[in-house]
Design a protein around this motif. Structure first.
Motif, PDB file in Angstrom:
ATOM      1  N   GLY A 241      23.836  57.159 -18.473  1.00 30.44           N
ATOM      2  CA  GLY A 241      24.278  57.878 -17.493  1.00 30.44           C
ATOM      3  C   GLY A 241      23.524  59.113 -17.755  1.00 30.44           C
ATOM      4  O   GLY A 241      23.636  60.507 -17.337  1.00 30.44           O
ATOM      5  N   VAL A 242      21.814  58.780 -18.828  1.00 26.68           N
ATOM      6  CA  VAL A 242      21.153  60.150 -18.904  1.00 26.68           C
ATOM      7  C   VAL A 242      20.001  59.849 -18.171  1.00 26.68           C
ATOM      8  O   VAL A 242      19.332  60.775 -18.007  1.00 26.68           O
ATOM      9  N   SER A 243      18.839  58.589 -18.417  1.00 24.40           N
ATOM     10  CA  SER A 243      17.930  58.534 -19.107  1.00 24.40           C
ATOM     11  C   SER A 243      17.531  57.044 -18.457  1.00 24.40           C
ATOM     12  O   SER A 243      19.046  56.191 -18.743  1.00 24.40           O
ATOM     13  N   LEU A 244      17.453  56.474 -17.906  1.00 26.48           N
ATOM     14  CA  LEU A 244      16.462  55.312 -17.560  1.00 26.48           C
ATOM     15  C   LEU A 244      15.544  54.362 -18.737  1.00 26.48           C
ATOM     16  O   LEU A 244      14.426  55.135 -18.797  1.00 26.48           O
TER      17      LEU A 244
ATOM     18  N   ASP B 100       9.285  52.736 -22.071  1.00 24.77           N
ATOM     19  CA  ASP B 100      10.556  52.363 -22.451  1.00 24.77           C
ATOM     20  C   ASP B 100      11.172  53.751 -21.555  1.00 24.77           C
ATOM     21  O   ASP B 100      12.534  53.196 -21.291  1.00 24.77           O
ATOM     22  N   ILE B 101      11.721  54.354 -21.542  1.00 24.77           N
ATOM     23  CA  ILE B 101      12.546  55.803 -21.126  1.00 24.77           C
ATOM     24  C   ILE B 101      11.359  55.691 -19.962  1.00 24.77           C
ATOM     25  O   ILE B 101      10.243  56.635 -20.106  1.00 24.77           O
ATOM     26  N   CYS B 102      11.366  56.230 -18.577  1.00 27.11           N
ATOM     27  CA  CYS B 102      11.407  56.371 -17.481  1.00 27.11           C
ATOM     28  C   CYS B 102      11.274  57.668 -16.840  1.00 27.11           C
ATOM     29  O   CYS B 102      12.038  58.056 -16.905  1.00 27.11           O
ATOM     30  N   THR B 103       9.745  58.254 -16.035  1.00 21.61           N
ATOM     31  CA  THR B 103      10.193  59.021 -15.652  1.00 21.61           C
ATOM     32  C   THR B 103       9.916  58.993 -14.109  1.00 21.61           C
ATOM     33  O   THR B 103       9.354  59.972 -13.922  1.00 21.61           O
ATOM     34  N   ASP B 104      10.420  58.308 -13.873  1.00 21.86           N
ATOM     35  CA  ASP B 104      10.315  57.646 -12.331  1.00 21.86           C
ATOM     36  C   ASP B 104      11.335  58.648 -11.438  1.00 21.86           C
ATOM     37  O   ASP B 104      12.356  58.783 -10.833  1.00 21.86           O
ATOM     38  N   ARG B 105      10.655  59.535 -10.219  1.00 20.68           N
ATOM     39  CA  ARG B 105      11.044  60.711  -9.133  1.00 20.68           C
ATOM     40  C   ARG B 105      11.659  59.238  -8.498  1.00 20.68           C
ATOM     41  O   ARG B 105      12.900  60.288  -8.220  1.00 20.68           O
TER      42      ARG B 105
ATOM     43  N   GLU C 198       4.248  61.624  -7.369  1.00 18.99           N
ATOM     44  CA  GLU C 198       2.715  61.638  -8.156  1.00 18.99           C
ATOM     45  C   GLU C 198       2.707  60.534  -7.894  1.00 18.99           C
ATOM     46  O   GLU C 198       3.159  59.123  -7.742  1.00 18.99           O
ATOM     47  N   LEU C 199       1.447  60.104  -8.797  1.00 22.38           N
ATOM     48  CA  LEU C 199       0.956  58.766  -8.516  1.00 22.38           C
ATOM     49  C   LEU C 199       2.112  57.563  -9.682  1.00 22.38           C
ATOM     50  O   LEU C 199       1.663  56.608  -9.786  1.00 22.38           O
ATOM     51  N   SER C 200       2.256  58.132 -10.631  1.00 22.87           N
ATOM     52  CA  SER C 200       3.045  57.751 -11.567  1.00 22.87           C
ATOM     53  C   SER C 200       4.481  56.568 -11.206  1.00 22.87           C
ATOM     54  O   SER C 200       5.124  56.129 -11.398  1.00 22.87           O
ATOM     55  N   ASP C 201       5.102  57.512  -9.792  1.00 28.58           N
ATOM     56  CA  ASP C 201       6.299  57.016  -9.309  1.00 28.58           C
ATOM     57  C   ASP C 201       5.881  56.263  -8.253  1.00 28.58           C
ATOM     58  O   ASP C 201       5.004  56.023  -7.606  1.00 28.58           O
ATOM     59  N   SER C 202       7.116  54.995  -8.284  1.00 25.81           N
ATOM     60  CA  SER C 202       7.028  53.908  -7.105  1.00 25.81           C
ATOM     61  C   SER C 202       6.652  54.157  -6.307  1.00 25.81           C
ATOM     62  O   SER C 202       7.388  55.528  -6.062  1.00 25.81           O
ATOM     63  N   ASP C 203       6.842  52.605  -5.445  1.00 29.44           N
ATOM     64  CA  ASP C 203       7.106  52.830  -3.913  1.00 29.44           C
ATOM     65  C   ASP C 203       8.305  53.239  -3.487  1.00 29.44           C
ATOM     66  O   ASP C 203       8.518  53.625  -2.517  1.00 29.44           O
ATOM     67  N   VAL C 204       9.075  51.963  -3.717  1.00 30.89           N
ATOM     68  CA  VAL C 204      10.500  52.061  -3.532  1.00 30.89           C
ATOM     69  C   VAL C 204      11.601  52.029  -4.858  1.00 30.89           C
ATOM     70  O   VAL C 204      11.350  51.505  -5.413  1.00 30.89           O
ATOM     71  N   ALA C 205      12.375  51.945  -4.874  1.00 35.35           N
ATOM     72  CA  ALA C 205      13.823  52.223  -5.547  1.00 35.35           C
ATOM     73  C   ALA C 205      15.223  51.962  -4.631  1.00 35.35           C
ATOM     74  O   ALA C 205      15.265  52.554  -4.102  1.00 35.35           O
ATOM     75  N   VAL C 206      15.659  50.843  -5.872  1.00 34.95           N
ATOM     76  CA  VAL C 206      16.861  50.457  -5.471  1.00 34.95           C
ATOM     77  C   VAL C 206      17.934  50.324  -6.566  1.00 34.95           C
ATOM     78  O   VAL C 206      18.297  50.154  -7.913  1.00 34.95           O
TER      79      VAL C 206
ATOM     80  N   SER D  52       1.571  51.624 -12.478  1.00 37.61           N
ATOM     81  CA  SER D  52       0.714  52.601 -12.029  1.00 37.61           C
ATOM     82  C   SER D  52      -0.389  53.104 -12.548  1.00 37.61           C
ATOM     83  O   SER D  52      -0.737  52.588 -14.267  1.00 37.61           O
ATOM     84  N   PRO D  53      -1.828  53.440 -12.412  1.00 38.50           N
ATOM     85  CA  PRO D  53      -3.087  53.536 -12.766  1.00 38.50           C
ATOM     86  C   PRO D  53      -3.041  54.828 -14.464  1.00 38.50           C
ATOM     87  O   PRO D  53      -3.161  54.355 -15.243  1.00 38.50           O
ATOM     88  N   ALA D  54      -2.082  55.522 -13.794  1.00 37.48           N
ATOM     89  CA  ALA D  54      -2.138  56.250 -15.243  1.00 37.48           C
ATOM     90  C   ALA D  54      -0.902  55.971 -16.184  1.00 37.48           C
ATOM     91  O   ALA D  54      -0.971  56.416 -17.182  1.00 37.48           O
ATOM     92  N   GLN D  55      -0.122  54.969 -16.164  1.00 34.34           N
ATOM     93  CA  GLN D  55       0.891  54.226 -17.209  1.00 34.34           C
ATOM     94  C   GLN D  55       0.427  52.884 -16.814  1.00 34.34           C
ATOM     95  O   GLN D  55       1.875  52.353 -16.023  1.00 34.34           O
ATOM     96  N   PRO D  56      -0.326  51.814 -16.429  1.00 36.86           N
ATOM     97  CA  PRO D  56      -0.598  50.798 -17.047  1.00 36.86           C
ATOM     98  C   PRO D  56       0.819  49.319 -16.929  1.00 36.86           C
ATOM     99  O   PRO D  56       0.767  49.078 -16.834  1.00 36.86           O
TER     100      PRO D  56
END
Length: 265
Positions: free
Chosen positions: A154-157, A175-180, A202-210, A167-171
């Motif tokens: 309800g607040v975070s992932l 635990d707490i994700c900031t994926d846009r 950004e590079l740390s964001d995933s390509d697709v999210a469901v 991602s290269p920035a976060q191999p």
């Protein structure tokens, strides 16, 4: 080709214009000197004058014929070049389609026991194992090289399970994700690609999210985020398959959440 046609037209036009001007000039000279065209007719009777004229006309006519053949050859070359370019583009498109279909066939050409194992892991009740099975199934469907399953409180992932390198920035997933991309999927409650995130991606964001939707309307249990897939090549059928996998995983996550709430109370 257009230049060849213009050259041919100008050559024919110049030939007839020059003949007309030559005859007119001879007539003017004859009128000026003798007051009539007698001199012109006398010259026309002499072979010494007619032979060079006929030879020059013949040479010009042959040159026109060669120019016409050159124009036809230029047109044929242009047409052949256009057909070659179209054939090369079609061949390249077919090659890309065949490569995509071959990769998809290789991913789906699995034994029945493999599918049974994935289904059992998705439905057996352990959320971590079910999440890893869902990621494997998404990878088989799309060829994704990495992915994570995250729970939404309800607040975070918060990361539940991961597969592959991030991602290269976060191999390694946090635990707490900031994926846009994942946040956009939770907010819109539908599958989202990084292209929809826009300039903020950004590079740390995933390509697709469901999103993983619960049984209650508008309730989000978590999200499946994938990396290593080309967002521009994802079709509506691919996103629908990801949504089906998320729906398959949803009962296990919902049951686990109920158990955790009961334990806390």
């Amino acid at each position: 080709s257009e230049m060849c046609i213009r050259d041919r037209a100008y050559g024919a036009r110049g030939l007839f214009v020059s003949l007309t001007l030559s005859v007119a000039l001879l007539a003017v000279v004859s009128l000026t000197r003798s007051g009539g065209l007698t001199g012109l007719w006398l010259r026309a009777e002499h072979g010494a004058d007619l032979t060079p004229l006929a030879a020059s006309v013949l040479v010009a006519w042959i040159a026109m014929l060669h120019q016409g053949r050159r124009a036809a050859a230029c047109l044929a070359l242009t047409s052949a070049s256009a057909r070659q370019a179209a054939a090369e583009a079609t061949t390249e498109a077919l090659r890309e389609s065949m490569a995509a279909l071959r990769a998809r066939h290789d991913r789906l050409d699995l034994s029945l026991s493999m599918w049974r194992d994935l289904a059992a892991r998705l439905e057996q009740g352990d959320p971590g194992e079910a999440a890893r099975a869902a990621l494997e199934l998404c990878a088989l469907r799309s060829g994704a090289s990495a992915g994570v399953v995250q729970r939404w409180d309800g607040v975070s992932l918060r990361t539940l399970a991961g597969r592959g390198q991030g991602s290269p920035a976060q191999p390694r997933p946090r635990d707490i994700c900031t994926d846009r991309t994942a946040a956009a999927a939770v907010a819109s409650q539908r599958a989202v690609t990084v292209l929809e995130v826009g300039a903020e991606a950004e590079l740390s964001d995933s390509d697709v999210a469901v999103p993983i939707m619960g049984s209650a309307p508008g309730s989000v249990l978590g999200v499946i985020s994938l990396r290593g897939v080309s967002p521009s090549r994802l079709r509506a059928t691919d996103l629908r398959d990801f949504t089906i996998i998320a729906q398959w995983l949803a009962p296990t996550l919902a049951a686990s959440a109920r158990v955790e709430r009961t334990a806390r109370n």
